[in-house]
Design an enzyme around this catalytic site. Structure first.
Site, PDB file in Angstrom:
ATOM      1  N   GLU A 112       0.841  -1.198   0.000  1.00 56.50           N
ATOM      2  CA  GLU A 112       0.000   0.000   0.000  1.00 56.50           C
ATOM      3  C   GLU A 112       0.877   1.249   0.000  1.00 56.50           C
ATOM      4  O   GLU A 112       0.544   2.263  -0.591  1.00 56.50           O
ATOM      5  CB  GLU A 112      -0.917   0.004   1.234  1.00 56.50           C
ATOM      6  CG  GLU A 112      -1.885   1.189   1.264  1.00 56.50           C
ATOM      7  CD  GLU A 112      -2.905   1.129   2.399  1.00 56.50           C
ATOM      8  OE1 GLU A 112      -2.913   0.138   3.151  1.00 56.50           O
ATOM      9  OE2 GLU A 112      -3.690   2.081   2.505  1.00 56.50           O
ATOM     10  N   ASN A 119       0.569  10.548   8.949  1.00 55.59           N
ATOM     11  CA  ASN A 119       1.911  11.154   8.967  1.00 55.59           C
ATOM     12  C   ASN A 119       2.507  11.177  10.376  1.00 55.59           C
ATOM     13  O   ASN A 119       3.720  11.061  10.538  1.00 55.59           O
ATOM     14  CB  ASN A 119       1.847  12.562   8.368  1.00 55.59           C
ATOM     15  CG  ASN A 119       1.813  12.509   6.847  1.00 55.59           C
ATOM     16  OD1 ASN A 119       1.556  11.455   6.257  1.00 55.59           O
ATOM     17  ND2 ASN A 119       2.069  13.635   6.204  1.00 55.59           N
TER      18      ASN A 119
END
Ligand SMILES: Cc1cc2nc3c(=O)[nH]c(=O)nc-3n(C[C@H](O)[C@H](O)[C@H](O)COP(=O)(O)OP(=O)(O)OC[C@H]3O[C@@H](n4cnc5c(N)ncnc54)[C@H](O)[C@@H]3O)c2cc1C
Length: 396
Positions: free
Chosen positions: A244, A382
């Protein structure tokens, strides 16, 4: 380390360019350039064009009918597709489930599912996240209880991208509630038409129902739909996630976005001058271009290592963080460049049903800005990536 392309790689790039010039439908690339949604049919059409060329399965091994391109070829292809405004390839069946089936699936599963992914018979979606199990995925609660030759599945998945189109969902389910978190999880393939499944849309900030909640109420799944061994699903889930995150830097998308931004900044004005001549705006463009060039070099460095047989490690986290910051910054500048024209009829113009007020490039700008907030959340947020970088590089 040599970061320049070989003569063979340049010839390959020419081949890709010629293919895109001939086979990418103009109305399709116009839609992508304008940021409009393609719908299921549009994505299926692009997949079939690539499949006819033998390129849809570009990352698959030859033994499964794939083109088995190396890391450099994939990078060239992705870059050229982004530059030509080709649609992105929908990854769920092709580059998420397929590698898991190649490595861990039974022969029957490989023979049955893989050709159907390629010819478009089955559209897949990803059933990993749940309310309360996103970053902390191993705490997932959807359970599957064995009952004869079936599993009975109960629970809920969420954020299921394009689940409204899907024929099948690959799911992480808890099969041993007493085992340690990671050890009681299995990987199940579930037909979305099975009684007891309900799909409910979630409308995102941009006004589109791109993601869904999927509910399972006593859903009976044949045991042959288990991939690999029961309670070993975490191993397969992690393997899938490495795929992914591949290509997540999105260098090609950023480059195409930056070109579009510069085009718009030459036309739009501030105080009677083209925006691109405004020192503050020009400085922001320059900064993002420098960041993109630096990231592009890092990306090539990692590709060069990958083609020498080294698996990317923490660098893919670095690319994910930097790549998504750059894409979001470009979206933000584009929104500022078109000013008030970014807003009118945002979601309707994305569907292509209404003419925007203002120039045609302005209509989808806000929708893209809001939609791409997702980039720093999915594929491992993130913050999670920064945690990984800190741990590996700084021993934090
Ligand atoms: C548009 C979109 C599409 C998606 N598509 C799919 C899909 O198709 N299939 C699927 O299974 N999932 C999908 N997801 C889910 C995605 O993987 C999760 O949203 C993601 O893993 C984050 O989980 P969460 O939303 O539960 O947030 P949480 O994990 O609850 O995190 C909330 C906030 O806390 C921060 N945080 C959490 N833990 C830590 C930590 N240890 N250190 C520092 N900060 C932390 C996060 O960064 C985030 O900012 C999608 C998400 C989005 C937004």
């Amino acid at each position: 380390m040599d970061l320049s392309y070989t003569a063979e790689e340049l010839a390959f790039r020419d081949e890709v360019r010629a293919f895109l010039a001939e086979k990418l439908p103009k109305d399709m690339s116009d839609k992508v350039r304008r940021g409009e949604n393609l719908g299921k049919e549009g994505h299926e059409l692009w997949h079939s064009i690539l499949n006819n060329q033998g390129w849809l399965s570009y990352s698959w091994p030859k033994e499964f009918g794939g083109a088995e391109w190396n890391a450099v070829q994939r990078h060239i292809f992705d870059d050229e597709c982004a530059a030509a405004y080709a649609p992105r390839i929908v990854p769920f069946g092709l580059s998420m489930l397929a590698p898991v089936l190649h490595k861990f699936g039974s022969k029957e599963q490989q023979d049955h599912y893989l050709p159907r992914i390629l010819d478009g018979t089955d559209w897949w979606c990803q059933g990993y996240s749940e309310p309360g199990a996103g970053s902390d995925l191993a705490s997932l609660k959807t359970k599957a209880v064995r009952d004869g030759d079936h599993y009975v599945v109960n629970g809920q998945k969420t954020w299921t991208t394009l689940g409204q189109y899907a024929d099948w969902i690959f799911c992480l389910v808890r099969t041993d509630p007493d085992a340690k978190q990671q050890e009681g999880i299995s990987f199940l393939l579930i037909d979305m038409n099975t009684p007891g499944i309900e799909v409910r849309p979630i409308v995102l900030l941009d006004g589109t129902p791109e993601v869904n909640e999927v509910f399972f109420d006593n859903v009976r799944v044949p045991v042959e739909n288990l991939v690999g061994e029961e309670n070993k699903g975490w191993t397969y889930a992690k393997y899938l996630l490495t795929h992914e995150r591949t290509g997540i830097a999105g260098v090609g998308f950023s480059r195409a976005g930056l070109d579009a931004l510069k085009r718009v900044a030459r036309v739009e004005t501030a105080n009677g001058r083209p925006l691109i001549e405004n020192p503050l705006f020009a400085a922001r463009i320059a900064q993002v271009e420098i960041d993109l060039m630096a990231m592009s070099t890092t990306n090539l460095r990692i590709i060069s290592q990958a083609s020498a047989g080294q698996a990317p490690g923490v660098e893919s986290s670095m690319l994910k963080v930097k790549g998504t910051i750059i894409r979001q910054e470009i979206n933000d500048m584009m929104r500022r460049a078109v000013g008030p024209y970014a807003m009118p009829f945002a979601s309707e113009t994305v569907e292509g049903d209404n003419d925007p007020i203002g120039p045609d490039y302005a209509g989808p700008v806000s929708a893209q800005y809001f939609n791409n907030r997702k980039l720093s959340i999915f594929g491992g947020s993130n913050e999670i990536q920064r945690g990984i970088i800190a741990k590996v590089k700084m021993g934090g």
